[in-house]
Scaffold this active site. Structure first.
Site, PDB file in Angstrom:
ATOM      1  N   THR A 169       3.490   8.196  -4.455  1.00  0.00           N
ATOM      2  CA  THR A 169       3.960   9.000  -5.582  1.00  0.00           C
ATOM      3  C   THR A 169       3.313  10.386  -5.520  1.00  0.00           C
ATOM      4  OG1 THR A 169       4.000   6.964  -6.854  1.00  0.00           O
ATOM      5  CG2 THR A 169       4.196   9.010  -8.120  1.00  0.00           C
ATOM      6  N   HIS A 171       0.869  -1.187   0.000  1.00  0.00           N
ATOM      7  CA  HIS A 171       0.000   0.000   0.000  1.00  0.00           C
ATOM      8  C   HIS A 171       0.899   1.228   0.000  1.00  0.00           C
ATOM      9  CE1 HIS A 171      -3.057   2.941   1.219  1.00  0.00           C
ATOM     10  NE2 HIS A 171      -3.980   2.003   1.031  1.00  0.00           N
ATOM     11  N   GLY A 172       0.424   2.335  -0.554  1.00  0.00           N
ATOM     12  CA  GLY A 172       1.164   3.594  -0.479  1.00  0.00           C
ATOM     13  C   GLY A 172       1.379   3.960   0.987  1.00  0.00           C
ATOM     14  N   ASP A 173       2.522   4.556   1.295  1.00  0.00           N
ATOM     15  CA  ASP A 173       2.816   4.805   2.714  1.00  0.00           C
ATOM     16  C   ASP A 173       1.965   5.934   3.308  1.00  0.00           C
ATOM     17  OD1 ASP A 173       3.980   6.972   1.513  1.00  0.00           O
ATOM     18  OD2 ASP A 173       6.009   6.614   2.298  1.00  0.00           O
ATOM     19  N   ASP A 218     -37.619  30.109  14.090  1.00  0.00           N
ATOM     20  CA  ASP A 218     -37.838  28.992  13.160  1.00  0.00           C
ATOM     21  C   ASP A 218     -39.328  28.932  12.785  1.00  0.00           C
ATOM     22  OD1 ASP A 218     -37.640  26.579  11.808  1.00  0.00           O
ATOM     23  OD2 ASP A 218     -37.540  25.347  13.622  1.00  0.00           O
TER      24      ASP A 218
HETATM   25  C1  SPV Z   1     -35.052  21.172  12.527  1.00  0.00           C
HETATM   26  O1  SPV Z   1     -33.911  20.768  12.791  1.00  0.00           O
HETATM   27  O2  SPV Z   1     -35.275  22.305  12.099  1.00  0.00           O
HETATM   28  C2  SPV Z   1     -36.193  20.266  12.674  1.00  0.00           C
HETATM   29  C3  SPV Z   1     -36.124  19.180  13.653  1.00  0.00           C
HETATM   30  O3  SPV Z   1     -37.186  20.491  12.021  1.00  0.00           O
HETATM   31  S1  SPV Z   1     -36.870  19.766  15.106  1.00  0.00           S
HETATM   32  O4  SPV Z   1     -36.191  20.981  15.507  1.00  0.00           O
HETATM   33  O5  SPV Z   1     -36.741  18.717  16.095  1.00  0.00           O
HETATM   34  O6  SPV Z   1     -38.267  20.040  14.819  1.00  0.00           O
HETATM   35 MG    MG Z   2     -37.220  22.325  11.074  1.00  0.00          MG
END
Ligand code: SPV
Ligand code: MG
Length: 432
Positions: A123, A90-92, A205
């Protein structure tokens, strides 16, 4: 006659490989192992642009090669037991980094009967470097990256996915490899979480970060990584918009989108019933899935339906009914979510779902029920496990503590011990 063995994992034979064959034939009869597609995909080595059979033919045509066999195991167990070669060449380069675990394992296998390793000087020249780089770069091309999730589901007991929300976190998921009990472990794919993408932008979110901005995050990540991507598509938005999202994701090389069966103002599932959240009807959500599947252009892309029934206390019966309906509407997978610490309801769902559907991939996100292991999940029929937010949650307290301490001490010396050295941070990113 002395048997000499070397394993190849390449589509292009360059002078480095020829040099190994040259060294091998000085010692005896040369058997070349062709690393199987399964092992190559599992370990994200290269993209086989030619089939396993064509690679066998290619290696057979190299002057000095007497025989070619398939090597299924990255760790050589299968071939060494079968062939018992006197020498393994194998290559080192395998003396350094995580792959040194493979070398150590081969040393052990050979020691049983007095076999030896020969480390051939690797190489290093511009031509070889370019070929190696091109082979790796192909992994990042949309057409190859996109289909790799389905291949991984097919070929691994459980696909391990970690969240990424930037180029840097993408690189961490791409490059982190650990050696544990003589085995190598790494993440298989990346999850572009709506929670972490929004958090990184300082936003809630609630589908506030628009798709153009979410796509920009995907591009930041695809520019510097090669692993497949699962995109958190929230509710998928309006069906009329979702069909465009599907096309854009496919074009970017994303492997799958997961959409959740909620409507109206989406809040993060981990709030559960503490906030008002409305589940879409089975008919509404099925129509969205079907429209997405209809818009999809490639065979590789997956639309995965996420069930919020357990999150919203609608019961196991509702979850199973929805799973059935969404699979009938065309969903390529089911994600079942829970915010309980105890994994019991998740496992109950998985067992009941698997009793009636052996094939549809199952996805879980064990943020709350984090005591469960990958092995236990896989034993209950789970195909994909997503670690949805751990990198963000690890980085945030570290950054906050550092900011507080600099304010406290009016200088940065006190925090320095826990920081990455300047030398390391400036070389963290590879240059092409
Ligand atoms: C996210 O990571 O944005 C998700 C998963 O939707 S949760 O936060 O568990 O809803
Ligand atoms: Mg999400």
């Amino acid at each position: 006659m002395t048997t000499v063995y070397t394993c190849f994992c390449t589509d292009i034979v360059h002078e480095g490989h020829l040099n190994i064959i040259e060294e091998a034939r000085k010692r005896g009869r040369v058997i070349v192992g062709c690393l199987s597609d399964r092992a190559i995909i599992r370990y994200n080595k290269i993209i086989p642009t030619i089939s396993q059979n064509e690679r066998i033919k290619l290696y057979r045509s190299i002057p000095g090669v007497d025989e070619v066999v398939i090597q299924e195991d990255m760790f050589y167990d299968d071939v060494i037991t079968l062939i018992r070669p006197k020498y393994v060449l194998h290559g080192d380069n395998w003396k350094k980094g995580p792959i040194s675990a493979i070398r150590a394992h081969v040393v052990e296998l050979l020691s049983v009967y007095g076999g030896e390793i020969v480390d051939v000087p690797y190489t290093y020249n511009e031509k070889v470097k370019k070929i190696d780089l091109q082979c790796r770069e192909k992994l990042a091309m949309p057409e190859y990256r996109r289909k790799r999730l389905r291949q991984l589901i097919e070929m691994t007991p459980i696909v391990k996915v970690m969240e990424a929300h930037s180029g840097l976190t993408g690189l961490i998921v791409e490059k982190t490899v650990v050696e544990h009990n003589g085995r190598l472990d790494q993440f298989d794919a990346m999850w572009i979480s709506s929670l972490c993408d929004s958090t990184a932008k300082g936003k809630p979110d609630i589908e506030l970060v628009d798709m153009t901005s979410r796509f920009r995050t995907i591009e930041d990540i695809t520019e510097v990584t090669t692993k497949p991507i699962i995109f958190d598509g929230d509710t998928g938005g309006l069906t009329e918009h979702f069909v465009y999202t599907v096309r854009s994701l496919e074009r970017m090389g994303v492997s799958a989108v997961i959409i959740e069966d909620k409507k109206g103002l989406k809040k993060n599932s981990l709030f559960g019933t503490e906030v008002e959240q409305t589940q879409a009807t089975i008919e509404e959500f099925s129509e969205k899935i079907a429209a997405g599947k209809n818009a999809q252009l490639t065979d590789d892309f997956m639309i995965i339906a996420r069930l919020e029934s357990l999150i919203l206390d609608k019961g196991m019966g509702d979850a199973l009914e929805r799973a059935r309906a969404f699979v009938s509407a065309g969903a390529d997978g089911i994600m079942i979510h829970s915010r309980k610490k105890d994994p019991a309801e998740i496992l109950e769902f998985c067992d009941k779902f698997r009793a009636e559907d052996k094939a549809t991939p199952l996805v879980v996100v064990p943020s709350s029920f984090n005591v469960i292991t990958e092995k236990e999940l896989s034993d209950h029929g789970v195909n994909i496990v997503i670690y949805a937010n751990q990198l963000t949650r690890a980085a945030f307290p570290a950054m906050q503590q550092t900011a507080e301490d600099i304010l406290r001490y009016h200088r940065a010396k006190e925090v320095d011990d826990r920081l990455m050295p300047i030398k390391q941070i400036i070389t963290l990113i590879d240059e092409i």
